[in-house]
Design a protein around this motif. Structure first.
Motif, PDB file in Angstrom:
ATOM      1  N   ALA A 340      -1.636  11.251   4.820  1.00  0.00           N
ATOM      2  CA  ALA A 340      -2.688  10.294   5.168  1.00  0.00           C
ATOM      3  C   ALA A 340      -2.303   9.529   6.430  1.00  0.00           C
ATOM      4  O   ALA A 340      -3.129   9.356   7.339  1.00  0.00           O
ATOM      5  N   ALA A 384      -8.036   7.212   1.899  1.00  0.00           N
ATOM      6  CA  ALA A 384      -6.745   7.766   1.512  1.00  0.00           C
ATOM      7  C   ALA A 384      -5.631   6.755   1.723  1.00  0.00           C
ATOM      8  O   ALA A 384      -4.763   6.568   0.858  1.00  0.00           O
ATOM      9  N   VAL A 467      -4.741  16.339   1.570  1.00  0.00           N
ATOM     10  CA  VAL A 467      -4.816  15.158   0.699  1.00  0.00           C
ATOM     11  C   VAL A 467      -5.769  15.423  -0.467  1.00  0.00           C
ATOM     12  O   VAL A 467      -5.470  15.115  -1.630  1.00  0.00           O
TER      13      VAL A 467
END
Lengths: 504, 109
Positions: A340, A384, A467
């Motif tokens: 992230a 995120a 992610v």
């Protein structure tokens, strides 16, 4: 004895040597070699991950000298997990660099491969002095990468970074020397055995050396109060380098976890749990200060750098719970926060290019070209980074909070983790609205380089897909990190595998 | 001899720390060098001090000096040498780009 353990260390080194020898070659060919080596490294890392996931610890005795006389590499679940994270991250950061940043200075690809060499070595080594050597390798490469492209601000931040890390290296050597002087070994498994049998009058020296080591690793992991170098260094370097450096603080966190569980683990006799009283408070304080820094930041890059500090704090807090659930939660959170942060650095570069002179400063500026696409990506990155559902950051923090149940530290952990989550959300929301909504419709910032939007944003999208993948595959991955944590909590098995002729 | 060596290491470390905390790059580089001298001596002393003892197998030797710290010191010397060269180049670059030799790149008023 399988050579698979040493392959991820040798491959980047070979690639770096080849790239250095072929430095007069066409840039496109050198890029091809660099990407090819990185893909091979990724395959090796994944193979190693599959190999060690049976729970056995693989030991590679260099030159076939048995431990503790020879130097060993060891691969367990933790090493393989971090190697895969590094290789994936490095691949996407390199994709971004291929769009021209690698041509702004010399030897970018050589340094990049050497950096991977140092990282892989640091994760795989089973020897404390070799850890120092690999730290130096990755630091030297990182100095070159940090300064790549030049510029006054970058040079100043680089100077601070270099001097601080040189002092850190000196302290590392003092700690290593003291441990060797008292215990007579530097092999980590042998150290674990020797620490448990420390004579009473030497306990003080070993304790001092252990805490000195912790201090050095805390500097690398950017823990409070040794975090001040990070925001300037990361905010002023080029985007792919900052993205790759997202793993650098994790090297510090990895080393802390390694010495905490192996050398000063639960079997270490008088020195068991030496670091435990420090990890949780320092981790939580780092998390709080990092997040406050992100709220106060005046540039987007600086803000993300402070969030990197905060994520190191989260990791160390999770490790500091000193139970398998906490370590497992931290390890699950680690790749998420790395990817992230890297995606955020790469996206910041894309935003800065579109804003012209304003760059990444958090001031109202012109309306961005492709604002929907860039804004949408920023939204996902912010979700995120702040750890909101449904992405893995939320799951990681949830697992961390669940691991705290029944511990005395529960109110502190809950207050800090939840409070900083809210603050990070506010900080990112403010940046997002400043950059994307409160725009003044002045002339558009001229796009400086003729790049296609797809190529520019592909690495960010790739990292975000990772992610999302982490969130979708949360079940099996958390099982893996749980098994990792269980493995780490049994230092006896390391000692037996390394010293009991496991390398034969 | 032990006391003398300990004193030398201590003085070198103290000088190194003091110089490394100075505001200009030249003293800082000098301080880092002193620190690395101190740590090299320290590592060397960790094999215990022995005079005239062979480090590797020799016939009729009564005792041996520990060879490992010597190998460690060699590694540490090489690394610190390279690092010093790098940090000197970086300081010169900083002097050229920032216009002065203050570590923060600006003259303190």
């Amino acid at each position: 004895m399988s050579h698979l353990v040493i392959a991820p260390v040798l491959l980047p080194l070979m690639a770096a040597i080849v790239l250095l020898l072929l430095r007069h070659l066409d840039l496109r060919l050198r890029r091809l070699i660099s990407v090819g080596a990185l893909l091979a490294e990724l395959v090796l890392a994944l193979t190693l991950l599959v190999t060690v996931s049976d729970g056995e610890i693989r030991v590679y005795a260099l030159g076939d000298w048995p431990a503790p006389y020879g130097i060993v590499l060891m691969a367990d679940r933790l090493s393989a997990w971090l190697l895969v994270t590094t290789a994936l991250l490095a691949f996407f950061a390199l994709l971004h660099a291929l769009r021209g940043i690698d041509a702004t200075g010399r030897h970018f690809h050589v340094l990049y491969q050497l950096q991977l060499f140092g990282l892989a070595g640091a994760f795989l080594t089973g020897d404390l002095f070799n850890l120092f050597v690999f730290f130096e390798v990755l630091l030297l490469a990182s100095y070159g990468l940090l300064l790549h492209g030049g510029g006054a601000l970058r040079t100043r931040a680089g100077l601070h970074y270099v001097v601080l890390n040189l002092v850190g290296s000196t302290l590392f050597l003092f700690a290593v020397g003291a441990l060797y002087g008292v215990l007579g070994t530097l092999n980590m498994a042998d150290l674990a055995r020797a620490v448990a049998a420390t004579p009473a009058d030497n306990v003080g020296v070993v304790r001092a050396a252990g805490l000195l080591l912790f201090g050095v690793f805390a500097l690398k992991a950017a823990l409070l109060p040794l975090h001040l170098w990070l925001p300037a260094a990361y905010a002023h370097t080029s985007a792919p380098v900052a993205a790759l450096f997202a793993i650098m603080t994790k090297v510090g966190a990895y080393s802390i976890l390694r010495i905490d569980t192996l050398i000063f683990g639960n079997a270490a006799g008088p020195l068991a749990g030496l670091l435990d009283p420090w990890l949780l408070p320092i981790g939580l304080a780092t998390l709080a200060v990092g997040t406050l820094g992100a709220v106060a930041a005046r540039g987007l890059g600086q803000q993300i750098a402070y969030l990197v500090v905060a994520s190191a704090g989260t990791l160390v807090s999770a490790f500091g719970l000193a139970n398998p659930e906490g370590v497992a939660a931290g390890l699950y959170y680690l790749p998420h926060t790395t990817f992230a942060a890297a995606a955020a650095f790469l996206l910041t570069a894309a935003i800065a290019r579109r804003r012209g002179e304003l760059a990444d400063r958090l001031d109202p500026g012109p309306t961005l070209p492709e604002k929907r696409l860039v804004g949408g990506l920023f939204f996902v990155v912010a979700v995120a980074l702040a750890g909101l559902p449904p992405l893995a950051g939320f799951l990681g923090k949830f697992l961390l909070l669940r691991a705290t149940l029944g511990l005395q530290a529960l109110p502190w952990v809950y207050a800090v983790v939840l409070g900083t989550g809210l603050l990070a959300l506010i900080a990112l929301a403010r940046s997002g609205s400043l950059v994307f909504y409160r725009t003044q419709s002045v002339t558009r910032a001229a796009a400086s380089a003729p790049v296609t939007v797809a190529a520019e944003l592909a690495p960010v999208t790739g990292l975000l897909l990772l992610v999302i993948g982490l969130s979708l595959a949360a079940g099996p991955l958390y099982e893996y990190t749980q098994a990792t944590a269980t493995q780490l909590m049994q230092p006896d098995r390391y000692i037996q595998t390394v010293l009991g002729g496991g390398g034969r | 001899m032990e006391a003398l060596l300990a004193l030398v290491i201590g003085v070198l470390t103290a000088c190194g720390v003091y110089l490394a905390l100075r505001g200009r790059t030249f003293p800082v580089v000098l301080g880092l060098t002193f620190l690395s001298y101190a740590v090299n001596l320290f590592l060397f002393a960790m094999g215990r001090l022995k005079i005239g003892a062979p480090p590797v197998i020799a016939q009729g030797a009564a005792g041996y000096a520990d060879p490992l710290p010597q190998a460690l010191v060699l590694t540490a010397i090489v690394i610190s040498f390279g690092m010093t060269a790098f940090v000197i180049m970086l300081s010169l670059k900083a002097r050229a780009e920032l216009g002065n030799d203050h570590v923060d790149g600006r003259e303190s008023s």
